[in-house]
Scaffold this active site. Structure first.
Site, PDB file in Angstrom:
ATOM      1  N   LEU A  83      43.362  35.625  34.357  1.00  0.00           N
ATOM      2  CA  LEU A  83      42.752  36.471  33.335  1.00  0.00           C
ATOM      3  C   LEU A  83      41.530  35.839  32.663  1.00  0.00           C
ATOM      4  O   LEU A  83      41.034  36.364  31.673  1.00  0.00           O
ATOM      5  CB  LEU A  83      43.800  36.874  32.297  1.00  0.00           C
ATOM      6  CG  LEU A  83      44.985  37.662  32.880  1.00  0.00           C
ATOM      7  CD1 LEU A  83      45.996  37.980  31.798  1.00  0.00           C
ATOM      8  CD2 LEU A  83      44.524  38.922  33.592  1.00  0.00           C
ATOM      9  N   CYS A  84      41.032  34.733  33.221  1.00  0.00           N
ATOM     10  CA  CYS A  84      39.815  34.104  32.687  1.00  0.00           C
ATOM     11  C   CYS A  84      38.580  34.838  33.192  1.00  0.00           C
ATOM     12  O   CYS A  84      38.538  35.297  34.333  1.00  0.00           O
ATOM     13  CB  CYS A  84      39.721  32.642  33.130  1.00  0.00           C
ATOM     14  SG  CYS A  84      40.787  31.543  32.192  1.00  0.00           S
ATOM     15  N   GLU A 122      38.226  26.105  30.589  1.00  0.00           N
ATOM     16  CA  GLU A 122      37.384  25.282  31.461  1.00  0.00           C
ATOM     17  C   GLU A 122      37.574  23.801  31.145  1.00  0.00           C
ATOM     18  O   GLU A 122      37.670  22.970  32.059  1.00  0.00           O
ATOM     19  CB  GLU A 122      35.926  25.699  31.332  1.00  0.00           C
ATOM     20  CG  GLU A 122      35.601  27.022  31.998  1.00  0.00           C
ATOM     21  CD  GLU A 122      36.134  28.264  31.283  1.00  0.00           C
ATOM     22  OE1 GLU A 122      36.109  29.348  31.888  1.00  0.00           O
ATOM     23  OE2 GLU A 122      36.585  28.169  30.130  1.00  0.00           O
ATOM     24  N   ASP A 136      45.797  11.563  43.222  1.00  0.00           N
ATOM     25  CA  ASP A 136      45.695  11.659  44.673  1.00  0.00           C
ATOM     26  C   ASP A 136      45.056  10.418  45.289  1.00  0.00           C
ATOM     27  O   ASP A 136      45.479   9.946  46.340  1.00  0.00           O
ATOM     28  CB  ASP A 136      44.901  12.907  45.054  1.00  0.00           C
ATOM     29  CG  ASP A 136      44.758  13.048  46.560  1.00  0.00           C
ATOM     30  OD1 ASP A 136      45.784  13.010  47.269  1.00  0.00           O
ATOM     31  OD2 ASP A 136      43.611  13.185  47.037  1.00  0.00           O
TER      32      ASP A 136
END
Length: 171
Positions: A83-84, A122, A136
């Site tokens: 929904l951004c 963001e 990672d």
């Protein structure tokens, strides 16, 4: 009630009057300068932290890669969070430093825009993806690393004005 906001009961903006999910209409809002700052932490073994800080990680400059990943993620937040709104970022800064307790890294993402909607998601997305990238790149040295917390520290601009996390020192 949301800390730092007015005293009216909280209303979830992504639900319409019937309780159905919808994308918030922002077209009638004025464009204002907006900024949001988020932070997150990655806790790791001291030996792994030394590898990262000394640039000796097997995969190279993991801090540079994490900064680029955070920037890329912020630019694509609207594709990840349903929904951004797609927004034009006017700037994004990412800082990675040893955490104050010396047990890992702290990543801070500061996002800016001039528009009708904020940049909190963001900044948060940048922080989360930057931390995932760090994980990672050094997971083979310490698979027990822990990500978190990731939180919004502050925001400025928009209808609600400035907000600061109650446990954070404003920047």
């Amino acid at each position: 009630m949301i800390a730092g906001m007015d005293s009216a009961p909280a209303r979830l903006s992504h639900l319409n009057a019937s309780g159905e999910v919808h994308m918030v209409e922002v077209g009638d809002r004025p464009a204002t300068d907006r900024r949001a700052v988020a932070e997150g932490f990655l806790t790791m073994e001291a030996s792994v932290l030394a590898l990262v800080l000394e640039g000796r990680a097997p995969k190279g400059d993991v801090l540079a890669v994490a900064r680029v990943a955070a920037i890329q993620a912020a630019k694509r937040t609207w594709e990840l969070i349903p929904l951004c709104h797609p927004i034009g970022l006017t700037g994004l800064e990412v800082r990675i430093e040893p955490s104050a307790d010396g047990r890992g890294l702290r990543l801070e993402a500061s996002a800016r825009t001039t528009g009708p909607t904020g940049v909190e998601m963001e900044a948060l997305t940048a922080a989360a993806v930057g931390l995932l990238t760090l994980y990672d790149m050094v997971k083979s040295a310490d698979p027990a690393m822990t990500i978190g917390p990731v939180r919004l520290l502050e925001k400025t601009g928009g209808r609600h004005g400035a907000w600061h996390h109650p446990a954070a020192v404003p920047s």
